[in-house]
Design a protein around this motif. Sequence first.
Motif, PDB file in Angstrom:
ATOM      1  N   GLN A 101     -29.240  29.758   7.930  1.00  0.00           N
ATOM      2  CA  GLN A 101     -29.391  28.740   6.893  1.00  0.00           C
ATOM      3  C   GLN A 101     -30.866  28.438   6.627  1.00  0.00           C
ATOM      4  O   GLN A 101     -31.281  28.261   5.476  1.00  0.00           O
ATOM      5  CB  GLN A 101     -28.659  27.463   7.315  1.00  0.00           C
ATOM      6  CG  GLN A 101     -28.750  26.322   6.305  1.00  0.00           C
ATOM      7  CD  GLN A 101     -28.093  25.052   6.830  1.00  0.00           C
ATOM      8  OE1 GLN A 101     -27.505  25.033   7.915  1.00  0.00           O
ATOM      9  NE2 GLN A 101     -28.174  24.001   6.062  1.00  0.00           N
ATOM     10  N   GLY A 104     -32.580  32.474   6.062  1.00  0.00           N
ATOM     11  CA  GLY A 104     -31.931  33.422   5.175  1.00  0.00           C
ATOM     12  C   GLY A 104     -31.680  34.750   5.858  1.00  0.00           C
ATOM     13  O   GLY A 104     -32.307  35.062   6.872  1.00  0.00           O
ATOM     14  N   GLU A 105     -30.765  35.535   5.303  1.00  0.00           N
ATOM     15  CA  GLU A 105     -30.404  36.797   5.941  1.00  0.00           C
ATOM     16  C   GLU A 105     -31.572  37.781   5.972  1.00  0.00           C
ATOM     17  O   GLU A 105     -31.773  38.489   6.955  1.00  0.00           O
ATOM     18  CB  GLU A 105     -29.211  37.432   5.215  1.00  0.00           C
ATOM     19  CG  GLU A 105     -27.894  36.712   5.439  1.00  0.00           C
ATOM     20  CD  GLU A 105     -26.700  37.546   5.002  1.00  0.00           C
ATOM     21  OE1 GLU A 105     -26.894  38.755   4.730  1.00  0.00           O
ATOM     22  OE2 GLU A 105     -25.594  37.000   4.943  1.00  0.00           O
ATOM     23  N   LYS A 106     -32.363  37.837   4.905  1.00  0.00           N
ATOM     24  CA  LYS A 106     -33.431  38.826   4.832  1.00  0.00           C
ATOM     25  C   LYS A 106     -34.559  38.529   5.822  1.00  0.00           C
ATOM     26  O   LYS A 106     -35.163  39.450   6.385  1.00  0.00           O
ATOM     27  CB  LYS A 106     -33.987  38.901   3.414  1.00  0.00           C
ATOM     28  CG  LYS A 106     -33.014  39.517   2.404  1.00  0.00           C
ATOM     29  CD  LYS A 106     -33.673  39.679   1.043  1.00  0.00           C
ATOM     30  CE  LYS A 106     -32.728  40.346   0.055  1.00  0.00           C
ATOM     31  NZ  LYS A 106     -33.359  40.518  -1.278  1.00  0.00           N
TER      32      LYS A 106
END
Length: 462
Positions: A101, A104-106
Amino acid sequence: MEDWTQTLDAGPLLLIAAGAIALILLLIIKFKVHAFITLVLVSLLTAVMAGIPIAGVATTMIGGFGGTLGTVALLVGLGAMLGRLIEHSGGAHALAERFVQIFGEKRAPFALGIASLILGFPMFFDAGLIMMLPIIFAIARRVSSANVLLFGIPAAAAFSVMHVFLPPHPGPVTAIEAYDANLGVVMLVGLVIVFPVWYISGYVWGKFVASRNLLPVPLLFGDVDEDQPVNPPKVSTVIMLLLLPMVLIFLNTGLSTLGSMGVVDTTQAWAQALILIGNSSIALLITVIVATIVLGWRRGENGTALEKIIDSSLGPIASVVLITGAGGMFGAVLRASGIGDALSDTLSDLGLPVIVAAYLIAVILRIAQGSATVALVTAAGLIAPAVLVADFNVLEVAAITLATAAGSVFAGHVNDSGFWLVGRLMGMDVKTTLKTWTVQQTLESVVAFVLVLVVYLIGSLI
């Protein structure tokens, strides 16, 4: 064994070692023989072929196996218990959700690697990796790719880089003492190089291998499909549990370093007590006890139910422990054969520049017998006389110190217990471990050497 001396030259010993490594790869990759059986069998054959006295073969094998297990079994066992408690309580899932959260995934692999660099400052490689595994696995499951390599390689590389190049870890401290280097300068240069070394060999390489190898997250800490509890611990609680062993271990490494510098009298009872609780295994034991209370009893888990949760963590890691121990056995046999001494004697007479000789001797010793510590200590012992009598300034000596450390991490493979530890913990087979971790260690070594060589050249101009 005490009166035995190796009569074979470096050439035949190198052929024996190369043949043994090739046989291991052939049996495991081609014929699918179990790694544990393969390593024990090839260790036996290598000991006989190298001429180790028959009466000492079993002793050498068992000594190498037991010496490795003495550390690994405790760390992996306690780490698995801690991971299972964090996983079962929902703490790993909660932390992974918050982590993704925020970043972020990246950016999550990069952020996890930076966190591992920070945690790795006082923590030894194996202890840090074991402690972070439940978080690595949880975050890897949380993102869409669910590829353990995307997070596991950057995190493991971060712990490796910190362990190899920065005091108060034993490798660089040993080299500092051998070369009579300035601790502060070595620390400063080490801090300068660790981030670019990690970024290239850990983060960039981790993203590259993850894009070409999809490796699912292993079920090391239990069934991930089980329902998450409705009352997971706070994220701050999980973070504090992860920081606890780091703080405790820093007591050990920090006080030991200050003691070697003469700043603190480590013979005092209070210092001995803090050094004891800061031992990696003791620190993890204390953390497991605290986690049992915080994540178990205080959340309603107790008695037989809690005992079963902890016990369920040990089954999946049995293979990891045995195979890692057998890898240590193979390395011990190679060391007992005298291949390291033979190679180091040969290389020391080549007339290379001191910094290049230090690096190459450490590289060859690392490849030949597996142990990074032995490679570093042996190379430093050989090169130290030349360094001590030469007119090097403090920056040049620091660069030579770190160059030796860089060579000691080169291309960890089947004779290195760490190779098996990383591969098995992350669920990799031998071929995948060679393509990912062995190459990572090679990149880490080469990139670090290039950087410290630049520092050395700058130092020579001062």
